[in-house]
Structure formats: structure tokens, C-alpha cells
Design a protein around this motif. Structure first.
Motif, mmCIF file in Angstrom:
data_model
loop_
_atom_site.group_PDB
_atom_site.id
_atom_site.type_symbol
_atom_site.label_atom_id
_atom_site.label_comp_id
_atom_site.label_asym_id
_atom_site.label_seq_id
_atom_site.Cartn_x
_atom_site.Cartn_y
_atom_site.Cartn_z
ATOM 1 N N GLU A 14 9.380 -10.717 -6.706
ATOM 2 C CA GLU A 14 8.025 -10.420 -7.180
ATOM 3 C C GLU A 14 7.244 -9.624 -6.145
ATOM 4 N N LEU A 15 7.421 -9.955 -4.867
ATOM 5 C CA LEU A 15 6.725 -9.229 -3.806
ATOM 6 C C LEU A 15 7.265 -7.807 -3.658
ATOM 7 N N VAL A 16 8.561 -7.636 -3.874
ATOM 8 C CA VAL A 16 9.160 -6.296 -3.809
ATOM 9 C C VAL A 16 8.634 -5.426 -4.950
ATOM 10 N N ARG A 17 8.438 -6.022 -6.121
ATOM 11 C CA ARG A 17 7.978 -5.280 -7.297
ATOM 12 C C ARG A 17 6.455 -5.235 -7.424
ATOM 13 N N SER A 18 5.750 -5.942 -6.544
ATOM 14 C CA SER A 18 4.297 -6.063 -6.637
ATOM 15 C C SER A 18 3.584 -4.714 -6.522
ATOM 16 N N LYS A 19 2.582 -4.526 -7.376
ATOM 17 C CA LYS A 19 1.731 -3.335 -7.323
ATOM 18 C C LYS A 19 0.347 -3.676 -6.776
ATOM 19 N N ASN A 20 0.146 -4.945 -6.424
ATOM 20 C CA ASN A 20 -1.156 -5.410 -5.951
ATOM 21 C C ASN A 20 -1.077 -5.760 -4.465
ATOM 22 N N PRO A 21 -1.588 -4.889 -3.590
ATOM 23 C CA PRO A 21 -1.494 -5.148 -2.143
ATOM 24 C C PRO A 21 -2.246 -6.393 -1.702
ATOM 25 N N LYS A 22 -3.238 -6.844 -2.505
ATOM 26 C CA LYS A 22 -4.000 -8.033 -2.123
ATOM 27 C C LYS A 22 -3.200 -9.314 -2.333
ATOM 28 N N LEU A 23 -2.155 -9.232 -3.150
ATOM 29 C CA LEU A 23 -1.288 -10.385 -3.368
ATOM 30 C C LEU A 23 -0.058 -10.335 -2.473
ATOM 31 N N GLY A 24 0.052 -9.250 -1.702
ATOM 32 C CA GLY A 24 1.196 -9.086 -0.811
ATOM 33 C C GLY A 24 2.250 -8.185 -1.421
ATOM 34 N N GLN A 25 2.884 -7.392 -0.573
ATOM 35 C CA GLN A 25 3.923 -6.469 -1.024
ATOM 36 C C GLN A 25 5.027 -6.378 0.021
ATOM 37 N N ILE A 26 6.251 -6.217 -0.459
ATOM 38 C CA ILE A 26 7.374 -5.868 0.408
ATOM 39 C C ILE A 26 7.886 -4.521 -0.081
ATOM 40 N N GLN A 27 7.745 -3.506 0.743
ATOM 41 C CA GLN A 27 8.156 -2.156 0.370
ATOM 42 C C GLN A 27 9.518 -1.853 0.981
ATOM 43 N N MET A 28 10.439 -1.421 0.127
ATOM 44 C CA MET A 28 11.808 -1.185 0.563
ATOM 45 C C MET A 28 12.092 0.310 0.598
ATOM 46 N N GLY A 29 11.748 0.925 1.705
ATOM 47 C CA GLY A 29 12.046 2.333 1.911
ATOM 48 C C GLY A 29 13.098 2.459 2.995
ATOM 49 N N ARG A 30 12.948 3.480 3.820
ATOM 50 C CA ARG A 30 13.866 3.622 4.958
ATOM 51 C C ARG A 30 13.744 2.407 5.871
ATOM 52 N N ARG A 31 12.532 1.864 5.923
ATOM 53 C CA ARG A 31 12.280 0.628 6.646
ATOM 54 C C ARG A 31 11.719 -0.398 5.676
ATOM 55 N N LEU A 32 11.881 -1.648 6.018
ATOM 56 C CA LEU A 32 11.324 -2.726 5.210
ATOM 57 C C LEU A 32 9.933 -3.052 5.743
ATOM 58 N N ILE A 33 8.921 -2.969 4.881
ATOM 59 C CA ILE A 33 7.548 -3.206 5.307
ATOM 60 C C ILE A 33 6.926 -4.277 4.421
ATOM 61 N N ALA A 34 6.487 -5.359 5.029
ATOM 62 C CA ALA A 34 5.777 -6.411 4.305
ATOM 63 C C ALA A 34 4.325 -6.392 4.760
ATOM 64 N N SER A 35 3.393 -6.480 3.809
ATOM 65 C CA SER A 35 1.979 -6.442 4.185
ATOM 66 C C SER A 35 1.119 -7.073 3.101
ATOM 67 N N THR A 36 -0.070 -7.517 3.521
ATOM 68 C CA THR A 36 -1.062 -8.070 2.606
ATOM 69 C C THR A 36 -2.408 -7.449 2.946
ATOM 70 N N GLN A 37 -3.130 -6.991 1.921
ATOM 71 C CA GLN A 37 -4.424 -6.329 2.128
ATOM 72 C C GLN A 37 -5.565 -7.325 1.967
ATOM 73 N N PHE A 38 -6.531 -7.233 2.899
ATOM 74 C CA PHE A 38 -7.690 -8.116 2.857
ATOM 75 C C PHE A 38 -8.964 -7.290 2.732
#
Length: 208
Positions: free
Chosen positions: A143-167
Motif C-alpha cells: 500500500e505504501l509503494v502504491r500510495s499517491k498520498n505523501p501525507k500517509l507515507g510513500q515508498i518510491q521504488m526508483g533507482r533508489r528506494l525512498i521512503a518518506s512522509t509529508q507533514f
């Protein structure tokens, strides 16, 4: 294995007693090196099946240790030469192997508990992330990998793996919360991953 303070990739104040540490802080850190071994199954390139690879083992090492432990992934339980991982989040297997009594439970609502932040270091975690999680825990990671809402947290799978949450104020923190509580030796805390797409000087990328 546990630390009271972390500054980027530097950890200090190793924890001897979790009970004493929680009197001084509401967050502890558990940095681990992760590696996996897997094989690709025979398949038709024009008609690929859903499962085209099988995870063989997961290797986990504490960052301050020269030796780690090997766990057989449930995919290969029938040919296991090492302990078979049983937790949805396999670093918990490593805590249990170190002698800690661990119970991992999913919760439906946020809970105010101390936080354990798992900082995971690997060579290419974009390919390995799904190999260290299983069952309902894997579903939450998905769910976090597929998330489109940065406020709920996201894991982005590009050349690098980036996990982040927006406040508030578009400020981003390099971690994501998971709706799981882990009880370690009778102490309960919320499971959290911190994620950064930085590359270390050794050439590793990190999901923390």
C-alpha cells in the motif's frame, strides 16, 4: 543492536537495557544490514506467470557486528538449511534469534507507544524489499509503494528506494509508519521504517 541516538548514518548510545532506555527516550533505533538470495524460475517471456522468482535466503547483520545470520525464506522451506523465517517483517526473526521474546501484531488505529525505528541498509533494496516481508505486513508495504498520498507515507521504488512522509508545511521526514506493534521482552512499541535514497560511501543504498 539498539541505539538511543541517530544522526543520519551515525548511531550512538548503545542500549543495554530497553527498560532503562525508555525512561529517557520515546524512540529507539535498530540499524541492520540486509541481503537476500533468490533465483529466477523458468518461464515464458511472452507469457510470464505472476511468480517468476523465488527467494532462497535472507541474511541480516547488525551494523556493529562482523558476522550476521542466515534465514531461509518460506519460499524454500522444503529445502531449508537455516532457520525458516516466520515473522511478517523478517528483521523481527533476527531479534528473536538474538534471544528477545517478540510478538508482532497489526493494529487498526494509531496508538501512542514508544517507536522502534528500523534502519535497513542493503545493496539494492528496490529489488529486495518484498523479499523480507510476507503476509499482511507485505500487504501494508505494498500500500505504501502504491500510495499517491505523501501525507500517509510513500515508498518510491526508483533507482533508489525512498521512503518518506509529508507533514505540515510540505516538510518531509525520511520514514514511514507501519500499522504494527511489536512487543519485545514485554515492552510494546510502534514499528516504523525510515527511508532515504542516499547512497553511502560504500555504495549501499538505504531504506531506514
Amino acid at each position: 543492536m539498539f541505539y538511543s541516538k541517530a544522526d543520519t548514518y551515525q548511531y550512538s548510545q548503545p542500549i543495554v537495557s530497553i527498560s532503562e532506555a525508555l525512561l529517557k527516550t520515546s524512540r529507539i533505533y535498530c540499524p541492520l544490514d540486509i541481503d537476500t538470495e533468490f533465483t529466477h524460475l523458468p518461464y515464458d517471456l511472452n507469457r510470464p506467470k505472476k511468480e517468476v522468482s523465488k527467494t532462497i535466503t535472507v541474511q541480516i547483520k547488525e551494523i556493529a557486528s562482523s558476522e550476521g545470520k542466515i534465514y531461509t525464506h518460506p519460499d524454500c522451506a522444503d529445502i531449508a538449511k537455516h532457520p525458516v523465517a516466520s515473522y511478517g517483517f523478517m528483521p523481527i526473526d533476527h531479534l528473536a534469534a538474538a534471544g528477545h521474546k517478540c510478538v508482532l501484531t497489526r493494529v487498526n488505529q494509531p496508538t501512542k507507544l514508544p517507536v522502534i525505528q528500523f534502519d535497513l541498509y542493503g545493496f539494492f533494496l528496490t529489488a529486495e524489499l518484498y523479499r523480507i516481508v510476507q503476509g499482511a505486513y507485505r500487504d501494508d508495504i505494498d500500500e505504501l509503494v502504491r500510495s499517491k498520498n505523501p501525507k500517509l507515507g510513500q515508498i518510491q521504488m526508483g533507482r533508489r528506494l525512498i521512503a518518506s512522509t509529508q507533514f505540515t508545511g510540505n516538510k518531509r521526514e525520511p520514514w514511514v509508519y507501519l500499522p504494527w506493534v511489536v512487543k519485545i521482552d514485554g515492552h510494546m512499541r510502534v514499528s516504523e521504517k525510515k527511508g532515504g535514497g542516499e547512497e553511502l560511501v560504500s555504495g549501499l543504498s538505504t531504506l531506514t
